[in-house]
Design a protein around this motif. Sequence first.
Motif, PDB file in Angstrom:
ATOM      1  N   VAL A  44       8.572  -5.311  -1.302  1.00 19.44           N
ATOM      2  CA  VAL A  44       7.257  -5.044  -0.861  1.00 19.44           C
ATOM      3  C   VAL A  44       6.635  -5.816   0.231  1.00 19.44           C
ATOM      4  O   VAL A  44       6.644  -7.214  -0.165  1.00 19.44           O
ATOM      5  N   SER A  45       6.502  -5.785   1.622  1.00 18.42           N
ATOM      6  CA  SER A  45       6.081  -6.566   2.468  1.00 18.42           C
ATOM      7  C   SER A  45       4.659  -6.411   2.815  1.00 18.42           C
ATOM      8  O   SER A  45       3.880  -5.496   2.481  1.00 18.42           O
ATOM      9  N   SER A  46       4.099  -7.839   3.020  1.00 14.10           N
ATOM     10  CA  SER A  46       2.602  -7.950   3.100  1.00 14.10           C
ATOM     11  C   SER A  46       2.122  -7.767   4.737  1.00 14.10           C
ATOM     12  O   SER A  46       2.941  -7.481   5.619  1.00 14.10           O
ATOM     13  N   LYS A 102       2.251  -3.567  -4.011  1.00 17.83           N
ATOM     14  CA  LYS A 102       1.737  -4.938  -3.686  1.00 17.83           C
ATOM     15  C   LYS A 102       2.863  -5.766  -3.395  1.00 17.83           C
ATOM     16  O   LYS A 102       4.123  -5.592  -4.099  1.00 17.83           O
ATOM     17  N   PRO A 103       2.811  -6.904  -2.729  1.00 21.28           N
ATOM     18  CA  PRO A 103       4.141  -7.823  -2.555  1.00 21.28           C
ATOM     19  C   PRO A 103       4.468  -8.211  -3.888  1.00 21.28           C
ATOM     20  O   PRO A 103       5.883  -8.661  -4.091  1.00 21.28           O
ATOM     21  N   GLU A 104       3.579  -8.579  -4.833  1.00 19.38           N
ATOM     22  CA  GLU A 104       3.917  -9.105  -6.263  1.00 19.38           C
ATOM     23  C   GLU A 104       5.023  -8.110  -7.113  1.00 19.38           C
ATOM     24  O   GLU A 104       5.290  -8.338  -8.348  1.00 19.38           O
ATOM     25  N   GLY A 106       0.885  -1.001  -0.121  1.00 18.15           N
ATOM     26  CA  GLY A 106      -0.144   0.109  -0.116  1.00 18.15           C
ATOM     27  C   GLY A 106       0.848   1.192   0.130  1.00 18.15           C
ATOM     28  O   GLY A 106       0.137   2.353  -0.234  1.00 18.15           O
ATOM     29  N   GLY A 107       2.269   1.167   0.042  1.00 24.20           N
ATOM     30  CA  GLY A 107       3.194   2.280   0.121  1.00 24.20           C
ATOM     31  C   GLY A 107       3.492   2.768  -0.976  1.00 24.20           C
ATOM     32  O   GLY A 107       3.026   2.022  -2.141  1.00 24.20           O
ATOM     33  N   SER A 108       4.111   3.713  -1.206  1.00 23.90           N
ATOM     34  CA  SER A 108       4.780   4.362  -2.261  1.00 23.90           C
ATOM     35  C   SER A 108       6.354   4.169  -2.368  1.00 23.90           C
ATOM     36  O   SER A 108       6.866   4.238  -1.406  1.00 23.90           O
TER      37      SER A 108
END
Length: 122
Positions: free
Chosen positions: A120-122, A87-89, A15-17
């Motif tokens: 990107v961590s979930s 997203k983690p992906e 969700g971050g940037s």
Amino acid sequence: QVQLVESGGGLVQAGGSLRLSCAASGRTFNIYDMGWFRQAPGKEREFVAAISWSGGRLYYGDSVKGRFTISRDYAKNTVLLQMNSLKPEDTAVYYCAATRGVVTQYSTYDYWGQGTQVTVSS
């Protein structure tokens, strides 16, 4: 000759940037279309985004449309990739590259940076 150096990668929560930057050197930078690709472990290199030499045409991979924005700063010889709603992906090594060929095909690119890791961590 064009030399490319990426920066701006790092670790971010889902969700971050992040904003990636690609600094280019070489007097011919402005005649090249510029692209971003990414490669995750065990996967093929994937087209992310590209911008034409004039800045007038933008291209995005389906998986990033609406979330990522590519731009270029001619005064600073820089290409930027603003990545939102991560997203983690999206986790991969991100590469900046320059081409005068088909922007969505990595085989047409003449110059590549060394890559920057985005996690990107979930």
